[in-house]
Structures are given as C-alpha cells and as structure tokens.
Scaffold this motif. Structure first.
Motif, PDB file in Angstrom:
ATOM      1  N   ILE A 111       0.835  -1.203   0.000  1.00 20.00           N
ATOM      2  CA  ILE A 111       0.000   0.000   0.000  1.00 20.00           C
ATOM      3  C   ILE A 111       0.871   1.255   0.000  1.00 20.00           C
ATOM      4  N   TRP A 112       1.851   1.277   0.881  1.00 17.96           N
ATOM      5  CA  TRP A 112       2.697   2.473   1.027  1.00 17.96           C
ATOM      6  C   TRP A 112       3.693   2.600  -0.108  1.00 17.96           C
ATOM      7  N   PHE A 113       4.109   1.467  -0.687  1.00 12.36           N
ATOM      8  CA  PHE A 113       4.970   1.526  -1.862  1.00 12.36           C
ATOM      9  C   PHE A 113       4.214   2.157  -3.026  1.00 12.36           C
ATOM     10  N   GLY A 114       2.987   1.711  -3.251  1.00 14.67           N
ATOM     11  CA  GLY A 114       2.189   2.267  -4.338  1.00 14.67           C
ATOM     12  C   GLY A 114       1.955   3.753  -4.171  1.00 14.67           C
ATOM     13  N   LEU A 115       1.708   4.184  -2.941  1.00 13.41           N
ATOM     14  CA  LEU A 115       1.414   5.594  -2.681  1.00 13.41           C
ATOM     15  C   LEU A 115       2.674   6.451  -2.754  1.00 13.41           C
ATOM     16  N   VAL A 116       3.755   5.998  -2.116  1.00 13.41           N
ATOM     17  CA  VAL A 116       4.961   6.828  -2.047  1.00 13.41           C
ATOM     18  C   VAL A 116       5.624   6.974  -3.417  1.00 13.41           C
ATOM     19  N   THR A 117       5.623   5.918  -4.221  1.00 12.28           N
ATOM     20  CA  THR A 117       6.252   6.035  -5.534  1.00 12.28           C
ATOM     21  C   THR A 117       5.423   6.906  -6.470  1.00 12.28           C
ATOM     22  N   THR A 118       4.118   6.937  -6.270  1.00 13.90           N
ATOM     23  CA  THR A 118       3.265   7.817  -7.067  1.00 13.90           C
ATOM     24  C   THR A 118       3.496   9.277  -6.704  1.00 13.90           C
ATOM     25  N   VAL A 119       3.461   9.587  -5.418  1.00 12.40           N
ATOM     26  CA  VAL A 119       3.610  10.985  -4.994  1.00 12.40           C
ATOM     27  C   VAL A 119       5.026  11.477  -5.254  1.00 12.40           C
TER      28      VAL A 119
END
Length: 391
Positions: A111-119
């Motif tokens: 979840i946090w990988f998907g969010l952090v790499t997007t932002v």
C-alpha cells in the motif's frame, strides 16, 4: 539568451535519494523474501511468489486512488506520511514469525509503496522546470534503475553472512535515511481547479488523458517482466549463472552512459527521436538474449536492454504527466504506474506459462517481435493523440 532553470535543486536531489532508497529496499526484498520464506519460514517456492504478488496487488490498488489522496491531503503531507509508513513496514519484518503474518505485512507494505512512488514521481515532475522535464525525469529515473542493481546486490551479499533479522534491520536503517531526505523536500502548492461533484466510479480515479501512453507502458512492462522474472533461471539453464549477477550491472552502466543525452534529445527534438530508437534497441537486446550461448552475449544483451528499456520508462512517464493538466500530475503518475505494475504482474505469470511451452530462447525471440509491434502501436497512439489535440 534565456538562462536555463536548474534541475539539480536541493529538493530534486533529496526526492531522488529518497526514491533510490525506497526502490533499493523494494528490489532487495523482492530478491530476499522468497529465500526468507523457504529457509526461515519453511515455505515453498510458490509461497515465495505469493508474497511478491500480494505486495504488487496492494500497490496497484492504491495507485488507482493515489490522485484523489494527493488532492485531498497535499503532495508533501502524503510524501512524508507514506515514506514514514513504508519505513515502519520495513522495520516490522524483524518481528515476523509466520507465513500468514508475512502475507499481511506484504499487503500492508505494498500500500505504502504504491502511494509513495506515485507521490514522489509527481513531486519530481513538478520540481523540474517544464522545458527540461524530459531531461529531469531521465535523471530521476536513474534512482530507480540503480536500485535494480543495488537492492539485489545488498540482499544476496548479506544473506549468507548474517541472520534475516539483521538484514531487515539494515533495510530499516536505509529507509530511515530515505525518510530524512523526504522531510527536507520543498513542494510548491499548486492551485486546484474546482469541479462539479462526480459519482464514484473507477474512471474518476484515473487520468484519462494519460491512459493512451500508459497502455504503451503496460505492454513494455509486460515484455520486461521476462527479464526480472526469468533471467537468472535462463542463465542457469545455459550454465551462465555467475555471469547473470553482472547482467544488471552492465544494464545500469549502459543506461547511465546515455541518460544525459537522451533526456536532452527528448526535450530538444521530441519524444519520437528517443522512444522509437529505444524500442528498436530493446527488441534487439531481447533478440540477442534469445541466441545467447556465452557470457559476452548475455552481457551484450544486458547493455542493449539497459540502453533501450532503461530509456523508455522515464520517457513514457514524462509523456503521461505532460498529457495531463498540471494540477493532475498525481493522477497521471498513479495511472501510469498502475498500468506499468499491472503489466509486470500479468507478465510474470503469463510469460511463465509461455516459457514452459516454448522454452526461454523462443520466448525472448517472440518478445523481440512483440516489442517491435509495440513501437508501431506507440506511433499510432502518438499520431492519434496529436490529431485529437489539434481538433
């Protein structure tokens, strides 16, 4: 003469370093988790693969909502919180004792990988001067490409020397540094355009203007899944397993040598001057791989794939962001990587089936032809998109 605005600002350097550490830990875990499952948790190869798939599934799901999350909470706030949670998730591996707990943590971590790499990608694009975005995103992508080498190298070097808990502690320490770098990134506030309320629908989570180029990214990542998933198995079958450890080193060196020139060429002459030759070189690398019978051919294919594919990823990401309005860069980045990750996830499974039926040599030959056809599809997409923009 108009002075060119700088790319290498303090914020750009820090977001690049933070991204490098995030992807280093990601690729290190990608390499280490299957070994950890089998040796520490007494699991199977299939369970090791499941731990990878669960991570990617949650990352893909959250990317679909990433644009809305960035709109609601702000890029800097989401960056800091998501890097913090990615760091906490990394540290939690120290306390895992069962396979079920590992699966839960892998889903949570994804979840946090998907969010952090997007932002992080959206922030990097916003920091870079618009007239130098192709060059800047090329430099930013170096962080991800170098991590492909650094992550597995760290994991495989440490694995026979220290316990799994020590390895996870080291991964956690790496992410603490990444978190500190994220804290000092300065993000410009972008005014948000007001829009009428829309019904909750899947299409409203995506940036539709970025979807055509994202579909090209999906196809390219599908083909690239054959490299990250099967290159070590293929090399082992050829008796070249020791050489395979240098495959991504050569890949990274080749990519680094051309990155300053391809980024500038992208901005000065246009994307076709970079993307079309890169697709051809990527296909040539796969073709060389299909006929590999010696160490030098394996390393040559690595260099060609580094030159080709290593240039395509930042080019497509740049086009996806440029296709969207400035205030929707988060939606554009999330859309692109949702398509990209899906290509990797589907490719890892589908190409495994194809490899069983065709053999690895014929698989790579087939993919070389497939990549050339992607070039035709990209050109059709670019012409169609240009025509729509004029009308």
């Amino acid at each position: 003469m108009i002075e060119r605005k700088p790319i290498w600002t303090k914020s750009f350097i820090n977001i690049s370093i933070s991204t490098f550490f995030i992807f280093t830990v990601f690729y290190a875990l990608l390499t280490f988790i299957p070994l950890y499952v089998m040796e520490d948790l007494n699991g199977t190869v299939a369970e090791g693969g499941m731990a990878t798939s669960v991570f990617l599934v949650s990352a893909i799901i959250v990317r679909l909502a990433a644009g809305m999350i960035l709109d609601k909470f702000g890029n800097k706030e989401v960056l800091v919180f998501s890097v913090l949670m990615f760091t906490v998730s990394t540290i939690l591996y120290i306390f895992i004792g069962t396979f079920a707990a590992l699966l839960f943590l892998r889903f949570f971590h994804g979840i946090w990988f998907g969010l952090v790499t997007t932002v992080a990608g959206a922030i990097a694009a916003d920091i870079i001067p618009p007239e130098r975005r192709g060059e800047g995103m090329g430099y930013y992508a170096i962080a991800m490409n170098l991590a492909v080498v650094a992550g597995p190298f760290i994991a495989l070097t440490l694995q026979p020397l220290v316990s799994s808990q020590i390895i996870f502690i080291i991964f956690g320490a790496i992410m603490v540094i990444g978190f500190i770098c994220a804290l000092v990134v300065q993000v410009q506030k972008i005014p948000k355009e007001t829009a009428p309320a829309r019904k909750l629908a899947l299409i409203n989570f995506l940036e539709t203007k970025s979807m055509p180029i994202a579909s090209v990214g999906f196809l390219i990542s599908f083909a690239y899944a054959s490299i990250i998933t099967f290159i070590s198995v293929y090399a082992d079958a050829l008796g070249l397993l020791q050489t395979a450890s240098f495959f991504f080193v050569v890949y990274a060196v080749a990519m680094l040598l051309v990155r300053p020139f391809t980024g500038r060429l992208f901005d000065a002459k246009g994307p076709d001057y970079v993307i079309i030759p890169s697709i051809i070189v990527f296909a040539l690398g796969l073709w060389t791989l299909s006929y590999t019978a010696s160490s030098w051919m394996l390393l040559l294919s690595g260099a060609l794939i580094g030159l080709g594919y290593g240039t395509l990823l930042p080019s497509f990401q740049t086009l996806a962001i440029e296709a969207a309005d400035k205030h929707r860069s988060g939606y554009a980045t999330g859309t692109f990587f949702a398509f990209y990750d899906t290509g990797i996830a589907i490719g890892a499974v589908a190409l495994g089936v194809m490899a069983s039926a065709l053999g690895y040599s014929k698989l790579y030959l087939t993919l070389a032809i497939f990549v050339l056809l992607i070039g035709v599809y990209y050109k059709w997409i670019s012409v169609k998109t240009a025509g729509s923009a004029k009308s």
